[in-house]
Design a protein around this motif. Structure first.
Motif, mmCIF file in Angstrom:
data_model
loop_
_atom_site.group_PDB
_atom_site.id
_atom_site.type_symbol
_atom_site.label_atom_id
_atom_site.label_comp_id
_atom_site.label_asym_id
_atom_site.label_seq_id
_atom_site.Cartn_x
_atom_site.Cartn_y
_atom_site.Cartn_z
ATOM 1 N N CYS A 157 8.469 17.163 2.216
ATOM 2 C CA CYS A 157 7.105 17.447 2.684
ATOM 3 C C CYS A 157 6.093 16.858 1.630
ATOM 4 N N HIS A 158 6.211 16.842 0.362
ATOM 5 C CA HIS A 158 5.083 16.639 -0.555
ATOM 6 C C HIS A 158 4.082 15.820 -0.131
ATOM 7 N N GLU A 159 4.530 14.360 -0.016
ATOM 8 C CA GLU A 159 3.959 13.112 0.178
ATOM 9 C C GLU A 159 3.188 12.950 1.707
ATOM 10 N N ASP A 160 4.119 13.783 2.481
ATOM 11 C CA ASP A 160 3.594 13.747 3.793
ATOM 12 C C ASP A 160 2.417 14.717 4.060
ATOM 13 N N VAL A 161 2.299 15.856 3.211
ATOM 14 C CA VAL A 161 1.104 16.622 3.492
ATOM 15 C C VAL A 161 -0.056 15.690 2.937
ATOM 16 N N HIS A 162 0.008 14.919 2.008
ATOM 17 C CA HIS A 162 -1.333 14.154 1.403
ATOM 18 C C HIS A 162 -1.498 13.497 2.450
ATOM 19 N N ALA A 163 -0.524 12.532 3.237
ATOM 20 C CA ALA A 163 -0.995 11.387 4.189
ATOM 21 C C ALA A 163 -1.615 12.267 5.399
ATOM 22 N N ILE A 166 -5.663 19.536 -3.752
ATOM 23 C CA ILE A 166 -4.892 18.674 -2.757
ATOM 24 C C ILE A 166 -3.421 18.896 -3.280
ATOM 25 N N GLU A 167 -3.206 18.919 -4.611
ATOM 26 C CA GLU A 167 -1.778 19.206 -4.931
ATOM 27 C C GLU A 167 -1.259 20.543 -4.464
ATOM 28 N N GLY A 168 -2.254 21.632 -4.721
ATOM 29 C CA GLY A 168 -1.889 23.081 -4.269
ATOM 30 C C GLY A 168 -1.340 22.970 -2.828
ATOM 31 N N SER A 214 1.009 23.154 -14.117
ATOM 32 C CA SER A 214 -0.131 23.002 -12.972
ATOM 33 C C SER A 214 0.309 23.201 -11.335
ATOM 34 N N TYR A 215 1.326 22.308 -11.115
ATOM 35 C CA TYR A 215 1.704 22.118 -9.655
ATOM 36 C C TYR A 215 2.176 23.492 -9.196
ATOM 37 N N PRO A 216 3.155 24.028 -9.803
ATOM 38 C CA PRO A 216 3.659 25.507 -9.188
ATOM 39 C C PRO A 216 2.553 26.383 -9.074
HETATM 40 ZN ZN LIG Z 1 1.115 15.013 -4.604
#
Ligand SMILES: [Zn+2]
Length: 243
Positions: free
Chosen positions: A100-106, A120-122, A170-172
């Motif tokens: 999912c991760h990169e697809d969410v950004h896209a 954005i990363e959240g 930071s990410y989690p």
């Molecule tokens: Zn990311």
């Protein structure tokens, strides 16, 4: 170089992969997984982008850097282009940088592009749900107990602060906070926040009727009230601090 790349278009994606690569061998599985991620993300966000997402599946980090022109070696990167959202991902026996991760950004690039990397990363981490296999909330609990927790109100407001904090912290934290906002207050409000590109302090106050500071306190209380066993905390620590 272009000649060795093959192309396959699906309902929501255009995949590129090299002849004879592992990606070519497993392209059907990749397509199924990404289309199912696409469905999960767009269903939950109630937003469907007009443009197809372009994927380049690379053998390794060096090839990814070369193909994408990105300045660092990385396993995955998304170019947040509203017109041609493009993902470069490493795909080999050890690293299959899909999901999912990169697809969410896209996908959300067409909806909004907030001026906060933490926000954005959240959202991407909210869909990932975990970091190194450990739920975002459990990671956050460990960091709170061990005084490794970093205040998210500073990370949201200042990209410099966000970048200074290690990714595993930071990410989690941002993923868990995003889940808290969506589950406690609903997707509608969250989407309004995501559209915000300027004053984060004001935006949270305006949309939630509470300051970001107060929301962070609520979030921390929620994390501390969760029932985790000593074993769960211990095995999470082992993973998170292993280096
Ligand atoms: Zn990311």
């Amino acid at each position: 170089m272009k000649a060795i790349w093959k192309e396959q278009e699906t309902e929501h994606y255009v995949f590129h992969y090299k002849q004879g690569s592992l990606a070519e061998k497993e392209i059907q599985e990749v397509i199924e997984l990404q289309e199912s991620c696409f469905k999960e993300i767009t269903d939950r966000l109630e937003f469907v982008p007009q443009k197809k997402i372009i994927y380049w599946l690379c053998d390794n980090r060096k090839e990814l850097m070369h193909a994408s022109g990105f300045e660092y070696e990385t396993n995955g990167v998304t170019f947040l282009d509203r017109v041609n959202p493009t993902i470069y991902a490493v795909y080999n026996e050890e690293v299959r940088c899909i999901g999912c991760h990169e697809d969410v950004h896209a996908i959300v690039a067409e909806y909004a592009c907030p001026n906060s990397i933490a926000v954005i990363e959240g959202l991407a981490m909210y869909f990932d749900k975990e970091w190194w296999g450990i739920p975002n909330e459990l990671c956050t609990r460990v960091y709170l107990e061990d005084k490794m927790y970093q205040r998210l109100r500073y990370m949201i407001r200042d990209d410099e602060v966000f970048y200074q904090v290690e990714d595993r912290i930071s990410y989690p934290i941002m993923g868990a906070f995003t889940a808290f906002l969506i589950e406690e207050y609903g997707m509608e409000k969250y989407k309004k926040v995501y559209k915000e590109c300027n004053e984060w302090g004001k935006a949270f106050q305006h949309i939630y009727g509470k300051s970001l500071h107060d929301l962070e306190i609520e979030f921390r209380e929620m994390i501390m009230s969760r029932d985790y066993s000593a074993e769960q905390l211990e095995s999470a620590r082992k993973e998170l601090y292993a280096d």
